[in-house]
Design a protein around this motif. Structure first.
Motif, PDB file in Angstrom:
ATOM      1  N   GLU A  69      -2.487 -23.003  34.506  1.00  0.00           N
ATOM      2  CA  GLU A  69      -2.617 -21.864  35.425  1.00  0.00           C
ATOM      3  C   GLU A  69      -4.064 -21.375  35.384  1.00  0.00           C
ATOM      4  O   GLU A  69      -4.753 -21.557  34.371  1.00  0.00           O
ATOM      5  N   PRO A  70      -4.592 -20.792  36.459  1.00  0.00           N
ATOM      6  CA  PRO A  70      -5.990 -20.319  36.464  1.00  0.00           C
ATOM      7  C   PRO A  70      -6.255 -19.377  35.289  1.00  0.00           C
ATOM      8  O   PRO A  70      -5.424 -18.520  34.964  1.00  0.00           O
ATOM      9  N   LEU A  71      -7.410 -19.558  34.657  1.00  0.00           N
ATOM     10  CA  LEU A  71      -7.746 -18.689  33.528  1.00  0.00           C
ATOM     11  C   LEU A  71      -8.009 -17.266  33.994  1.00  0.00           C
ATOM     12  O   LEU A  71      -7.663 -16.306  33.288  1.00  0.00           O
ATOM     13  N   ALA A  72      -8.648 -17.129  35.152  1.00  0.00           N
ATOM     14  CA  ALA A  72      -8.861 -15.789  35.714  1.00  0.00           C
ATOM     15  C   ALA A  72      -7.516 -15.141  36.000  1.00  0.00           C
ATOM     16  O   ALA A  72      -6.656 -15.721  36.649  1.00  0.00           O
ATOM     17  N   GLY A  73      -7.334 -13.947  35.487  1.00  0.00           N
ATOM     18  CA  GLY A  73      -6.058 -13.247  35.635  1.00  0.00           C
ATOM     19  C   GLY A  73      -5.182 -13.330  34.402  1.00  0.00           C
ATOM     20  O   GLY A  73      -4.216 -12.578  34.270  1.00  0.00           O
ATOM     21  N   GLN A  74      -5.512 -14.253  33.487  1.00  0.00           N
ATOM     22  CA  GLN A  74      -4.745 -14.346  32.245  1.00  0.00           C
ATOM     23  C   GLN A  74      -5.179 -13.255  31.269  1.00  0.00           C
ATOM     24  O   GLN A  74      -6.289 -12.717  31.349  1.00  0.00           O
ATOM     25  N   ASN A  75      -4.314 -12.981  30.319  1.00  0.00           N
ATOM     26  CA  ASN A  75      -4.605 -12.017  29.267  1.00  0.00           C
ATOM     27  C   ASN A  75      -5.049 -12.773  28.020  1.00  0.00           C
ATOM     28  O   ASN A  75      -4.375 -13.720  27.599  1.00  0.00           O
ATOM     29  N   VAL A  76      -6.194 -12.399  27.457  1.00  0.00           N
ATOM     30  CA  VAL A  76      -6.649 -13.002  26.215  1.00  0.00           C
ATOM     31  C   VAL A  76      -6.399 -12.015  25.084  1.00  0.00           C
ATOM     32  O   VAL A  76      -6.722 -10.825  25.189  1.00  0.00           O
ATOM     33  N   LEU A  77      -5.807 -12.496  24.000  1.00  0.00           N
ATOM     34  CA  LEU A  77      -5.458 -11.662  22.848  1.00  0.00           C
ATOM     35  C   LEU A  77      -6.061 -12.267  21.592  1.00  0.00           C
ATOM     36  O   LEU A  77      -5.949 -13.472  21.358  1.00  0.00           O
ATOM     37  N   ILE A  78      -6.732 -11.442  20.802  1.00  0.00           N
ATOM     38  CA  ILE A  78      -7.198 -11.860  19.475  1.00  0.00           C
ATOM     39  C   ILE A  78      -6.135 -11.403  18.479  1.00  0.00           C
ATOM     40  O   ILE A  78      -6.100 -10.247  18.054  1.00  0.00           O
ATOM     41  N   GLU A  79      -5.256 -12.322  18.148  1.00  0.00           N
ATOM     42  CA  GLU A  79      -4.143 -11.990  17.265  1.00  0.00           C
ATOM     43  C   GLU A  79      -4.647 -11.733  15.850  1.00  0.00           C
ATOM     44  O   GLU A  79      -5.453 -12.494  15.316  1.00  0.00           O
ATOM     45  N   GLY A  80      -4.203 -10.644  15.257  1.00  0.00           N
ATOM     46  CA  GLY A  80      -4.626 -10.253  13.919  1.00  0.00           C
ATOM     47  C   GLY A  80      -5.772  -9.255  13.912  1.00  0.00           C
ATOM     48  O   GLY A  80      -6.084  -8.688  12.875  1.00  0.00           O
ATOM     49  N   LEU A  81      -6.396  -9.050  15.073  1.00  0.00           N
ATOM     50  CA  LEU A  81      -7.536  -8.129  15.132  1.00  0.00           C
ATOM     51  C   LEU A  81      -7.109  -6.702  14.802  1.00  0.00           C
ATOM     52  O   LEU A  81      -7.884  -5.941  14.219  1.00  0.00           O
ATOM     53  N   GLN A  82      -5.875  -6.344  15.157  1.00  0.00           N
ATOM     54  CA  GLN A  82      -5.382  -4.991  14.913  1.00  0.00           C
ATOM     55  C   GLN A  82      -5.260  -4.681  13.424  1.00  0.00           C
ATOM     56  O   GLN A  82      -5.160  -3.516  13.023  1.00  0.00           O
ATOM     57  N   ASN A  83      -5.306  -5.703  12.578  1.00  0.00           N
ATOM     58  CA  ASN A  83      -5.191  -5.505  11.133  1.00  0.00           C
ATOM     59  C   ASN A  83      -6.543  -5.522  10.430  1.00  0.00           C
ATOM     60  O   ASN A  83      -6.605  -5.572   9.203  1.00  0.00           O
ATOM     61  N   THR A  84      -7.636  -5.490  11.208  1.00  0.00           N
ATOM     62  CA  THR A  84      -8.969  -5.567  10.632  1.00  0.00           C
ATOM     63  C   THR A  84      -9.786  -4.325  10.982  1.00  0.00           C
ATOM     64  O   THR A  84      -9.293  -3.415  11.659  1.00  0.00           O
ATOM     65  N   MET A  85     -11.053  -4.317  10.527  1.00  0.00           N
ATOM     66  CA  MET A  85     -11.988  -3.252  10.876  1.00  0.00           C
ATOM     67  C   MET A  85     -13.145  -3.799  11.717  1.00  0.00           C
ATOM     68  O   MET A  85     -14.173  -3.156  11.865  1.00  0.00           O
ATOM     69  N   THR A  86     -12.957  -5.007  12.247  1.00  0.00           N
ATOM     70  CA  THR A  86     -14.034  -5.635  12.994  1.00  0.00           C
ATOM     71  C   THR A  86     -13.703  -5.696  14.474  1.00  0.00           C
ATOM     72  O   THR A  86     -12.603  -5.339  14.899  1.00  0.00           O
ATOM     73  N   ASP A  87     -14.673  -6.162  15.273  1.00  0.00           N
ATOM     74  CA  ASP A  87     -14.484  -6.334  16.706  1.00  0.00           C
ATOM     75  C   ASP A  87     -14.633  -7.816  17.046  1.00  0.00           C
ATOM     76  O   ASP A  87     -15.076  -8.613  16.217  1.00  0.00           O
ATOM     77  N   THR A  88     -14.291  -8.156  18.277  1.00  0.00           N
ATOM     78  CA  THR A  88     -14.494  -9.516  18.768  1.00  0.00           C
ATOM     79  C   THR A  88     -15.172  -9.457  20.124  1.00  0.00           C
ATOM     80  O   THR A  88     -14.701  -8.750  21.026  1.00  0.00           O
ATOM     81  N   LEU A  89     -16.273 -10.180  20.259  1.00  0.00           N
ATOM     82  CA  LEU A  89     -16.930 -10.289  21.550  1.00  0.00           C
ATOM     83  C   LEU A  89     -16.395 -11.540  22.236  1.00  0.00           C
ATOM     84  O   LEU A  89     -16.457 -12.635  21.674  1.00  0.00           O
ATOM     85  N   VAL A  90     -15.870 -11.379  23.432  1.00  0.00           N
ATOM     86  CA  VAL A  90     -15.307 -12.490  24.206  1.00  0.00           C
ATOM     87  C   VAL A  90     -16.223 -12.763  25.392  1.00  0.00           C
ATOM     88  O   VAL A  90     -16.565 -11.840  26.138  1.00  0.00           O
ATOM     89  N   HIS A  91     -16.617 -14.028  25.551  1.00  0.00           N
ATOM     90  CA  HIS A  91     -17.490 -14.410  26.670  1.00  0.00           C
ATOM     91  C   HIS A  91     -16.897 -15.625  27.369  1.00  0.00           C
ATOM     92  O   HIS A  91     -16.677 -16.670  26.742  1.00  0.00           O
ATOM     93  N   VAL A  92     -16.613 -15.476  28.647  1.00  0.00           N
ATOM     94  CA  VAL A  92     -16.019 -16.543  29.456  1.00  0.00           C
ATOM     95  C   VAL A  92     -16.982 -16.902  30.578  1.00  0.00           C
ATOM     96  O   VAL A  92     -17.482 -16.015  31.277  1.00  0.00           O
ATOM     97  N   VAL A  93     -17.275 -18.196  30.718  1.00  0.00           N
ATOM     98  CA  VAL A  93     -18.148 -18.683  31.782  1.00  0.00           C
ATOM     99  C   VAL A  93     -17.365 -19.671  32.640  1.00  0.00           C
ATOM    100  O   VAL A  93     -16.795 -20.641  32.120  1.00  0.00           O
ATOM    101  N   PHE A  94     -17.318 -19.434  33.945  1.00  0.00           N
ATOM    102  CA  PHE A  94     -16.617 -20.319  34.867  1.00  0.00           C
ATOM    103  C   PHE A  94     -17.580 -21.338  35.462  1.00  0.00           C
ATOM    104  O   PHE A  94     -18.804 -21.134  35.471  1.00  0.00           O
ATOM    105  N   ALA A  95     -17.035 -22.424  35.985  1.00  0.00           N
ATOM    106  CA  ALA A  95     -17.852 -23.499  36.531  1.00  0.00           C
ATOM    107  C   ALA A  95     -18.671 -23.048  37.737  1.00  0.00           C
ATOM    108  O   ALA A  95     -19.734 -23.604  38.021  1.00  0.00           O
ATOM    109  N   ASN A  96     -18.206 -22.039  38.457  1.00  0.00           N
ATOM    110  CA  ASN A  96     -18.933 -21.551  39.634  1.00  0.00           C
ATOM    111  C   ASN A  96     -20.079 -20.609  39.283  1.00  0.00           C
ATOM    112  O   ASN A  96     -20.752 -20.085  40.166  1.00  0.00           O
ATOM    113  N   GLY A  97     -20.324 -20.383  37.993  1.00  0.00           N
ATOM    114  CA  GLY A  97     -21.420 -19.534  37.553  1.00  0.00           C
ATOM    115  C   GLY A  97     -21.017 -18.113  37.218  1.00  0.00           C
ATOM    116  O   GLY A  97     -21.793 -17.384  36.592  1.00  0.00           O
ATOM    117  N   ASN A  98     -19.836 -17.689  37.608  1.00  0.00           N
ATOM    118  CA  ASN A  98     -19.357 -16.352  37.264  1.00  0.00           C
ATOM    119  C   ASN A  98     -19.048 -16.286  35.763  1.00  0.00           C
ATOM    120  O   ASN A  98     -18.655 -17.282  35.152  1.00  0.00           O
TER     121      ASN A  98
END
Length: 351
Positions: free
Chosen positions: A108-137
């Protein structure tokens, strides 16, 4: 009251505030001895998830997570849509982080999906998520323990990327106790507001130069020796405070902006190490670099403003003894010496 007397009172007030900070730092040092969590004074290291589309629906994934000793932080990246793994996950440790890479195909298209960092809620850190599509977006987001998931949009504005990296810059300096302690020591040396502005400006210009050069790969140094030298620079600043109170003269006392610039070059490599560990979006490197630097400066200026405000408030309530300057300098030196020994041991374990 003369200008010199005003700034002398300001320095003594700073020492009173540093007394509270000193207790916190010493407690942190004691905790580090007991639990041996690492060689850095930074308590928060973010994770980084990069998802890049090479061909339609074919993505290369890189997931970098902090390590505590030999154990990786228990985090995993999950997508809400149907995903087909094309290769097994390959893991390799890199210093204080574990890097995992794999290829996946989206049913299924990645755009529109929900990304979850499982286990992050049990930590004191953050996660930077970066997604690059083939069209340059592209899309960049900062996930936190209170908000560990987000919906991936088809595109994102440059302003959103800028805000995300400004937040990371502020967070890095807020938990960069070694950098803040250096600034506090510099404020104990410089008693004239004009010289203080010049010294802070020199420090800012210097670490901006090396932050840019190191992040772009033009000039790099090993991170662990750099962290050790940063701690040693704090010890040297603390020693200069004591020398000044004893009536001695040195370059740091007479021309503090020169020393601030020299040590600023060193501290810039420390900032760059954090930014490289965090990761940069390939399509917005200049924007992210500028934003991170802006965040660092905003955090640094906020720290200075809070200290000066606290000093003013304390000075109106009590008379602060002159010897508190030397006491605070020794306290700063003790904490920085502890960090120096710890980091030198990690940088040169063969000795």
């Amino acid at each position: 009251m003369t200008r010199a007397a005003e700034w002398s009172a300001l320095a003594r007030g700073l020492c009173a505030v540093m007394g509270c900070v000193r207790l916190i730092l010493l407690a942190a040092a004691a905790q580090a001895v007991l639990f041996v969590t690492g060689t850095s004074a930074h308590e928060v290291r973010p994770a980084y998830l990069s998802v890049e589309e090479g061909a339609p629906n074919d993505f290369t994934v890189l997931f970098k997570t902090p390590m505590q000793g030999d154990a990786r932080l228990a985090l995993s990246a999950l997508f809400s849509g149907k995903i087909e793994a094309m290769t097994p996950i390959v893991s390799r440790p890199t210093g204080d982080a574990m890097v995992q890479t794999w290829h996946m195909r989206t049913i299924e298209p990645l755009a529109g999906q929900n990304v979850l960092i499982e286990g992050l809620q049990n930590t004191m850190t953050d996660t930077l998520v970066h997604v690059v599509f083939a069209n340059g977006n592209s899309w960049t987001a900062r996930l936190t323990p209170s908000a560990p998931s987000a919906v991936i949009p088809a595109s994102q504005s440059s302003w959103a990327v800028f805000v995300t990296y400004v937040q990371h810059g502020i967070e890095h300096i807020a938990f960069g106790f070694d950098h803040l302690l250096f600034v506090a020591g510099l404020m104990l040396i410089v008693r004239d507001w004009r010289k203080l502005v010049k010294a802070i400006t020199a420090f800012t210009a210097a670490h901006s130069i090396t932050l840019t050069c190191a992040t772009l790969g033009w000039l790099t140094l090993p991170s662990r020796p750099v962290e050790a030298m940063i701690s040693i620079s704090i010890v040297m600043i603390a020693a200069e405070v004591v020398r000044m109170e004893l009536g001695h003269l040195s370059l740091a006392i007479a021309r503090p902006w020169i020393v601030a610039f020299a040590f600023g070059l060193l501290h810039g490599f420390g900032f760059a190490g954090a930014l490289v560990e965090l990761g940069l979006p390939h399509s917005d490197v200049p924007m992210a670099l500028l934003a991170f630097n802006v965040g660092v400066e905003l955090g640094q200026l906020a720290f200075i403003a809070v200290l000066l405000s606290a000093v003013y408030a304390v000075g109106r309530l009590i008379a602060i003894p002159r010897q508190s300057i030397v006491t605070s300098a020794y306290a700063i030196g003790i904490v920085a010496t502890f960090w120096s020994i710890q980091r030198l041991d990690a940088a040169f374990p063969q000795f």
